[in-house]
Design a protein around this motif. Structure first.
Motif, PDB file in Angstrom:
ATOM      1  N   ASP A 155      49.612 -25.264 -33.922  1.00 59.14           N
ATOM      2  CA  ASP A 155      49.426 -26.400 -33.012  1.00 59.14           C
ATOM      3  C   ASP A 155      49.347 -25.847 -31.607  1.00 59.14           C
ATOM      4  O   ASP A 155      50.311 -25.246 -31.102  1.00 59.14           O
ATOM      5  CB  ASP A 155      50.578 -27.390 -33.157  1.00 59.14           C
ATOM      6  N   GLN A 157      49.257 -27.254 -28.671  1.00 59.35           N
ATOM      7  CA  GLN A 157      50.142 -27.833 -27.665  1.00 59.35           C
ATOM      8  C   GLN A 157      51.573 -27.313 -27.816  1.00 59.35           C
ATOM      9  O   GLN A 157      52.244 -27.021 -26.822  1.00 59.35           O
ATOM     10  CB  GLN A 157      50.117 -29.370 -27.758  1.00 59.35           C
ATOM     11  N   VAL A 158      52.031 -27.210 -29.042  1.00 58.33           N
ATOM     12  CA  VAL A 158      53.368 -26.659 -29.271  1.00 58.33           C
ATOM     13  C   VAL A 158      53.424 -25.204 -28.811  1.00 58.33           C
ATOM     14  O   VAL A 158      54.395 -24.780 -28.166  1.00 58.33           O
ATOM     15  CB  VAL A 158      53.763 -26.783 -30.759  1.00 58.33           C
ATOM     16  N   LEU A 161      53.647 -25.144 -24.948  1.00 65.35           N
ATOM     17  CA  LEU A 161      54.965 -25.500 -24.423  1.00 65.35           C
ATOM     18  C   LEU A 161      56.000 -24.436 -24.757  1.00 65.35           C
ATOM     19  O   LEU A 161      56.871 -24.124 -23.941  1.00 65.35           O
ATOM     20  CB  LEU A 161      55.394 -26.860 -24.979  1.00 65.35           C
ATOM     21  N   ALA A 162      55.920 -23.871 -25.949  1.00 66.20           N
ATOM     22  CA  ALA A 162      56.891 -22.839 -26.332  1.00 66.20           C
ATOM     23  C   ALA A 162      56.781 -21.627 -25.424  1.00 66.20           C
ATOM     24  O   ALA A 162      57.792 -21.084 -24.959  1.00 66.20           O
ATOM     25  CB  ALA A 162      56.688 -22.441 -27.791  1.00 66.20           C
ATOM     26  N   GLN A 165      58.065 -22.615 -21.885  1.00 65.03           N
ATOM     27  CA  GLN A 165      59.501 -22.875 -21.766  1.00 65.03           C
ATOM     28  C   GLN A 165      60.347 -21.632 -21.996  1.00 65.03           C
ATOM     29  O   GLN A 165      61.391 -21.474 -21.371  1.00 65.03           O
ATOM     30  CB  GLN A 165      59.897 -24.013 -22.713  1.00 65.03           C
ATOM     31  N   MET A 166      59.913 -20.748 -22.878  1.00 67.09           N
ATOM     32  CA  MET A 166      60.714 -19.533 -23.016  1.00 67.09           C
ATOM     33  C   MET A 166      60.588 -18.682 -21.751  1.00 67.09           C
ATOM     34  O   MET A 166      61.561 -18.053 -21.326  1.00 67.09           O
ATOM     35  CB  MET A 166      60.342 -18.753 -24.293  1.00 67.09           C
ATOM     36  N   GLY A 169      62.748 -20.185 -19.011  1.00 66.46           N
ATOM     37  CA  GLY A 169      64.165 -19.893 -19.237  1.00 66.46           C
ATOM     38  C   GLY A 169      64.636 -18.611 -18.597  1.00 66.46           C
ATOM     39  O   GLY A 169      65.837 -18.436 -18.355  1.00 66.46           O
ATOM     40  N   TYR A 189      57.913 -10.531 -22.570  1.00 67.49           N
ATOM     41  CA  TYR A 189      57.443 -11.893 -22.820  1.00 67.49           C
ATOM     42  C   TYR A 189      55.950 -11.934 -23.098  1.00 67.49           C
ATOM     43  O   TYR A 189      55.466 -12.836 -23.790  1.00 67.49           O
ATOM     44  CB  TYR A 189      57.846 -12.812 -21.661  1.00 67.49           C
ATOM     45  N   LEU A 192      55.934 -11.364 -26.693  1.00 69.40           N
ATOM     46  CA  LEU A 192      56.385 -12.565 -27.409  1.00 69.40           C
ATOM     47  C   LEU A 192      55.285 -13.619 -27.433  1.00 69.40           C
ATOM     48  O   LEU A 192      55.049 -14.270 -28.451  1.00 69.40           O
ATOM     49  CB  LEU A 192      57.647 -13.130 -26.749  1.00 69.40           C
ATOM     50  N   ALA A 195      52.712 -12.750 -29.878  1.00 73.74           N
ATOM     51  CA  ALA A 195      53.205 -13.029 -31.234  1.00 73.74           C
ATOM     52  C   ALA A 195      53.061 -14.513 -31.561  1.00 73.74           C
ATOM     53  O   ALA A 195      52.719 -14.889 -32.687  1.00 73.74           O
ATOM     54  CB  ALA A 195      54.665 -12.584 -31.368  1.00 73.74           C
ATOM     55  N   VAL A 196      53.316 -15.356 -30.568  1.00 72.35           N
ATOM     56  CA  VAL A 196      53.232 -16.806 -30.793  1.00 72.35           C
ATOM     57  C   VAL A 196      51.804 -17.233 -31.136  1.00 72.35           C
ATOM     58  O   VAL A 196      51.596 -18.112 -31.972  1.00 72.35           O
ATOM     59  CB  VAL A 196      53.750 -17.565 -29.553  1.00 72.35           C
TER      60      VAL A 196
ATOM     61  N   GLN B 165      65.714 -20.887 -26.014  1.00 72.85           N
ATOM     62  CA  GLN B 165      65.184 -21.687 -24.911  1.00 72.85           C
ATOM     63  C   GLN B 165      63.900 -22.405 -25.272  1.00 72.85           C
ATOM     64  O   GLN B 165      63.658 -23.515 -24.799  1.00 72.85           O
ATOM     65  CB  GLN B 165      64.999 -20.791 -23.679  1.00 72.85           C
ATOM     66  N   MET B 166      63.069 -21.796 -26.116  1.00 70.72           N
ATOM     67  CA  MET B 166      61.882 -22.571 -26.494  1.00 70.72           C
ATOM     68  C   MET B 166      62.294 -23.742 -27.372  1.00 70.72           C
ATOM     69  O   MET B 166      61.707 -24.829 -27.280  1.00 70.72           O
ATOM     70  CB  MET B 166      60.823 -21.673 -27.160  1.00 70.72           C
TER      71      MET B 166
END
Lengths: 202, 202
Positions: A155, A157-158, A161-162, A165-166, A169, A189, A192, A195-196, B165-166
């Motif tokens: 997704d 959008q998810v 945002l993920a 937001q990470m 943080g 990051y 990361l 990876a996402v 945090q995510m």
DNA sequence: GTCTATATATCGATAGAC
DNA sequence: GTCTATCGATATATAGAC
């Protein structure tokens, strides 16, 4: 030479901005009094009104400049890539800039992410619009990567945002004298985030 | 039958807790007045002091119960796995519980993540200790996965914070009537967390 | 542009009647 | 356990002298 109220070039106004930023980010808008802000500048509360019309105007001033700086920081990072860069390079540049800002200027970042509710309705609308533009600029990078087949996400959008937001943080836990440098955190990051957007299809 | 002040079983005290939770989460602690809280319960401000000693005691009560519920939610999810579960199953259970809580009970989640600074020094210390315990329980799962070779991370602490945090960010954007169900969001973030702990060695 | 003095409002909390 | 009435502190903001 005296300056008109609220002008950007005033040295005193800049001191007020800096003091208010730190107070608002550390203690929150409501818990920060005009007396406190004035005291840390070395003047009395009433004198603040020679530079800003109200307490909320100070909050809006520092909020707007923080959000403007964040977007400019992103624009510079993307501009350094040149016009031919692909989604992976753009994502890396975005995340590196995003995390770098949230580490290096964490007071401004914390302010934007915790005190929007204290803005007036009119100013809050403008702040939300700026935030949406920022969020959407990452979303478009991810969409481009999905369209080209370089990214895989369940997704978009998810994922957007993920990643945001990470990275946001980081402003909560980062310390300049800590174990990791800003560059090290940024590089982490970026990995990361990649990876996402490289989720297994399964 | 009347109840002693601050007792858990009082119906009025529970109404106060609920009203305060929503006010604090939506407007912040400082911007929420005792008069506002009392009005939404249907009593006057002075009557609140028959149930709680002070405004800060109300904040601490709802903060503590929110953090307690969050930890209990995690414990139940891990207990359902049984004693032989490996790090991957434990991580999935943790993230699913974490995200589920932050979606389903987002007011409590927002409160914990935004109003800790308004607690008294003594209460804030206890809240930070509870937060550290929660954070450390995820860290231990990741460490176990790294030790067994099932996980690959560049930095276990960064991975821990990024995953937390995510997931915490879900409480900001999730809407019960939105496009995604709680279960869908939870499943998404389980995949994202597994991607975070499966970083390419390169 | 700074100051002192003050207007005006609202806050948390208490006293005491019922 | 609720209420009315109020205390005392503090808040933002203004007025006017210098």
């Amino acid at each position: 030479m005296p300056q008109a109220p609220s002008k950007a070039g005033s040295a005193t106004a800049d001191e007020i901005r800096q003091a208010a930023l730190e107070q608002f980010a550390q203690s929150g808008y409501d818990a920060s009094s005009m007396r406190d802000i004035a005291a840390s500048v070395g003047i009395k509360a009433a004198s603040l009104y020679n530079h800003f019309d109200s307490k909320e105007e100070i909050l809006w001033d520092v909020t707007r400049s923080a959000m403007s700086d964040l977007a400019a920081n992103r624009d510079e990072a993307l501009a350094r890539l040149g016009p031919g860069a692909g989604p992976r390079a753009q994502l890396a540049a975005f995340v590196s800039a995003h995390v770098g800002f949230h580490a290096e200027r964490r007071h401004q970042a914390v302010l934007v992410n915790s005190q929007l509710g204290s803005l007036s309705q009119s100013h809050r609308r403008k702040a939300v619009a700026l935030r949406d533009e920022y969020e959407n600029s990452l979303r478009m990078i991810i969409d481009a990567g999905v369209a080209s087949g370089e990214f895989n996400v369940f997704d978009a959008q998810v994922a957007t945002l993920a990643i945001l937001q990470m990275g946001t943080g980081v402003s909560v836990w980062f310390r300049p004298d800590g174990r990791l440098s800003i560059d090290q955190v940024g590089a982490q990051y970026v990995k990361l985030a990649l990876a996402v957007v490289s989720q297994q299809v399964r």
